[in-house]
Design a protein around this motif. Structure first.
Motif, PDB file in Angstrom:
ATOM      1  N   SER A 475     -25.707 -10.437 -18.193  1.00  0.00           N
ATOM      2  CA  SER A 475     -24.242 -10.305 -18.219  1.00  0.00           C
ATOM      3  C   SER A 475     -23.615 -11.604 -18.727  1.00  0.00           C
ATOM      4  CB  SER A 475     -23.728 -10.010 -16.808  1.00  0.00           C
ATOM      5  OG  SER A 475     -24.023 -11.109 -15.973  1.00  0.00           O
ATOM      6  N   ASP A 476     -22.313 -11.531 -19.117  1.00  0.00           N
ATOM      7  CA  ASP A 476     -21.660 -12.788 -19.475  1.00  0.00           C
ATOM      8  C   ASP A 476     -20.985 -13.356 -18.225  1.00  0.00           C
ATOM      9  OD1 ASP A 476     -19.392 -11.337 -19.127  1.00  0.00           O
ATOM     10  OD2 ASP A 476     -18.798 -11.329 -21.231  1.00  0.00           O
ATOM     11  N   LEU A 477     -20.461 -14.578 -18.345  1.00  0.00           N
ATOM     12  CA  LEU A 477     -19.932 -15.263 -17.171  1.00  0.00           C
ATOM     13  C   LEU A 477     -18.777 -14.495 -16.510  1.00  0.00           C
ATOM     14  CD1 LEU A 477     -19.858 -17.696 -15.247  1.00  0.00           C
ATOM     15  CD2 LEU A 477     -18.371 -18.836 -16.901  1.00  0.00           C
ATOM     16  N   PRO A 478     -17.757 -14.042 -17.263  1.00  0.00           N
ATOM     17  CA  PRO A 478     -16.658 -13.319 -16.583  1.00  0.00           C
ATOM     18  C   PRO A 478     -17.148 -12.083 -15.824  1.00  0.00           C
ATOM     19  CG  PRO A 478     -15.979 -13.977 -18.776  1.00  0.00           C
ATOM     20  CD  PRO A 478     -17.434 -14.278 -18.681  1.00  0.00           C
ATOM     21  N   MET A 479     -18.149 -11.378 -16.379  1.00  0.00           N
ATOM     22  CA  MET A 479     -18.684 -10.209 -15.650  1.00  0.00           C
ATOM     23  C   MET A 479     -19.300 -10.627 -14.323  1.00  0.00           C
ATOM     24  SD  MET A 479     -20.486  -7.890 -18.551  1.00  0.00           S
ATOM     25  CE  MET A 479     -21.426  -6.862 -17.451  1.00  0.00           C
ATOM     26  N   ALA A 480     -20.061 -11.698 -14.365  1.00  0.00           N
ATOM     27  CA  ALA A 480     -20.711 -12.169 -13.137  1.00  0.00           C
ATOM     28  C   ALA A 480     -19.672 -12.662 -12.132  1.00  0.00           C
ATOM     29  CB  ALA A 480     -21.699 -13.288 -13.469  1.00  0.00           C
ATOM     30  N   LEU A 481     -18.663 -13.368 -12.621  1.00  0.00           N
ATOM     31  CA  LEU A 481     -17.610 -13.859 -11.715  1.00  0.00           C
ATOM     32  C   LEU A 481     -16.882 -12.691 -11.056  1.00  0.00           C
ATOM     33  CD1 LEU A 481     -16.275 -16.781 -13.925  1.00  0.00           C
ATOM     34  CD2 LEU A 481     -17.140 -17.040 -11.576  1.00  0.00           C
ATOM     35  N   LYS A 482     -16.595 -11.659 -11.873  1.00  0.00           N
ATOM     36  CA  LYS A 482     -15.891 -10.489 -11.329  1.00  0.00           C
ATOM     37  C   LYS A 482     -16.770  -9.771 -10.299  1.00  0.00           C
ATOM     38  CE  LYS A 482     -13.142  -6.617 -12.774  1.00  0.00           C
ATOM     39  NZ  LYS A 482     -13.618  -5.344 -13.174  1.00  0.00           N
TER      40      LYS A 482
END
Ligand SMILES: Cc1cc2nc3c(=O)[nH]c(=O)nc-3n(C[C@H](O)[C@H](O)[C@H](O)COP(=O)(O)OP(=O)(O)OC[C@H]3O[C@@H](n4cnc5c(N)ncnc54)[C@H](O)[C@@H]3O)c2cc1C
Length: 489
Positions: A475-482
């Motif tokens: 996943s990319d960072l924003p996906m992981a943060l979300k």
């Protein structure tokens, strides 16, 4: 509502959970039926992973001088835990009563509301909140909150009241524990198997000796009062031939090998953590440790739900991650019990194990299992070796902030470790600045196992597990943060 979370039980699980919730700014009331701590030594010291967990909250210094040790065992077969590179050593001979004192002082310093002499009598999940009936010094009253967590130990009333299933096997034998002054016995730290059973001897602070006496064929009993020291001394004499009746008992108790686990750790608005969710033979010193780590997994998640940042389903990740850990705990304590406590019929298996444990990968595997370092949550897909695993301690340089990855976790928030001074990465994380701290720094040195070689950034959850890494996550960072912290602001 009277508070945001009711925690039942001020043992290690309840205290750790209350501290984690307070760190996240959640109001918590801890109900404890006892007027004061028992002072019982029970769990002695803590495992390497619990050392790390305490370190990542800045708690280790509160314990004073900690004696550490690499000497451990699996079912009585010695293991040198130095085999676990890069890990803390386990803390030795810290009585559970001291650990509980440290945790209680921490919770109090964070503004936790610990109500002693408050016994939970009943609990009801009313759909949109939980109601607890409590007997306190001023009589019976009701307390309401959106969530309640049963940290009320192996005989959990919460578990029974709410109808959690708790399958497993009943105890088949009774064993004794005694902390005794005035004895001069040779230490048997990892136990000694004898024709009639097994004995263990270890020193405690203040000239006290810890004895464990397991005599095969002693049927389990449901005692209303603890066994007498005379019973312990008599069993000791039968097993070893030695007379210890002159000893002065400080604490005498009995325990069994019942092995059970709740099938679900959450039912609606009620959750279980610690011994209320799993009971087992206290082999290898893991119960308190697992209980504390349950609490650290749950605390930040429950806080995120209570504060409206995550949906209630987020709490299912607590069950999904911790239930398998509890299951392996039951498996390994049962295996250790068989090796430790069975008779001559198991000697061939012991002999095979003795041979196997000499192989480094076997010994490393067992050490990682017992110390909690093997834990691997299904957090994220990808090739990076640290995904779902604990973040190793990394000393940092070039930052005015925390001096290490461990220190970065003191506040109990998420941490994005930017190891390549990447402004674009920081920009993408900006929407989560209220929940995730960005630390831009370089490692002073990398772990020997190569797990962080070439890593440009790591997203660490508040419990210290890696949720995303670059390069190497799908996943990319924003996906992981979300996924772990909710929508951006
Ligand atoms: C002989 C022995 C040796 C052990 N050795 C080790 C070891 O070396 N290492 C290790 O990690 N673990 C060890 N353990 C296990 C460890 O003691 C437990 O796993 C640990 O105490 C579990 O913590 P907990 O907070 O879940 O539950 P507990 O410590 O049992 O705490 C539960 C709390 O809830 C309170 N409570 C219960 N019912 C209510 C109610 N209705 N209302 C309000 N309060 C309530 C109780 O008074 C208690 O304070 C050992 C255990 C035994 C018996």
């Amino acid at each position: 509502m009277d508070t945001q979370v009711i925690v039942v039980g001020a043992g290690p699980a309840g205290m750790m959970l209350a501290g984690e919730l307070r760190l996240a700014g959640v109001d918590v009331v801890v109900l404890e039926k006892l007027a004061r701590r028992t002072g019982e030594s029970r769990g002695l010291g803590f495992t390497a992973r619990t050392m790390e967990v305490f370190d990542q909250r800045g708690l280790l210094s509160r314990f004073g001088d900690i004696e550490v040790s690499n000497q451990g065992h699996f079912g009585g077969l010695p293991i040198d835990f130095a085999i676990l590179d890069g890990a803390h050593q386990a803390a030795k001979t810290i009585p559970q009563s001291h650990t509980e004192t440290v945790l209680e002082e921490w919770v109090t310093s964070l503004g936790g509301d610990i109500r002693r002499s408050h016994e939970l009598l009943s609990v009801k999940d009313a759909g949109d909140h939980v109601e607890a009936e409590v007997r306190g010094p001023d009589g019976v009253h009701r307390l309401t909150a959106p969530y309640l967590v049963g940290c009320d130990g192996g005989r959990s009333l919460v578990r029974k009241e709410v109808g959690f299933e708790f399958p497993g096997t009943a105890s088949t034998m009774e064993m004794f524990l005694a902390d005794v002054k005035g004895l001069d016995l040779s230490p048997r730290m990892i136990g000694e198997t004898l024709p009639g059973g097994m004995v263990m001897v270890g020193p405690l602070p203040g000239g006290v000796t810890r004895l464990i006496v397991c005599e095969r064929g002693t049927p389990p009993q449901r005692r209303e009062v603890p066994p007498s020291y005379d019973e312990v001394a008599a069993a000791w004499k039968r097993l070893t031939g030695d007379d210890i009746s002159h000893g002065e008992p400080v604490w005498v108790s009995s325990f069994g090998n019942a092995t059970r686990q709740a099938t679900h750790y959450r039912q609606g608005r009620v959750l279980l953590a610690g011994d209320s969710a799993h009971i087992h033979l206290p082999a290898g010193g893991q119960g308190m440790n697992t209980s504390i780590q349950d609490a650290v997994n749950l605390g930040w998640k429950l806080a995120a739900v209570v504060r409206g940042r995550m949906d209630e389903e987020f709490l299912d990740t607590y069950h999904d991650e911790r239930h398998p850990v509890g299951k392996r705990l039951l498996m390994n304590t049962q295996a250790q019990g068989l090796l430790f406590l069975s008779g001559a019929e198991v000697q061939p298996l012991r002999d095979v194990f003795k041979e196997l444990i000499r192989y480094e990968p076997v010994s490393r595997h067992l050490a990682a299992m017992v110390s909690g370092l093997e834990i691997h949550y299904g957090i994220a897909a990808g090739a990076h070796p640290l995904l779902g695993r604990r973040m190793p301690h990394l000393d940092l340089t070039g930052t005015s902030g925390p001096g290490s990855s461990t220190e970065a976790l003191h506040a109990g928030r998420g941490v994005l470790l930017d190891l390549a001074d990447n402004a674009e990465l920081r920009r993408r994380a900006a929407g989560w600045a209220d929940r995730v701290d960005v630390v831009t720094a370089a490692p002073k040195s990398l772990p020997d196992d190569g797990a962080l070689d070439g890593t440009a950034a790591v997203l660490i959850r508040p419990d210290g597990y890696v949720a995303w890494a670059a390069p190497g996550s799908h996943s990319d960072l924003p996906m992981a943060l979300k996924r772990w912290f909710g929508p951006s602001r």
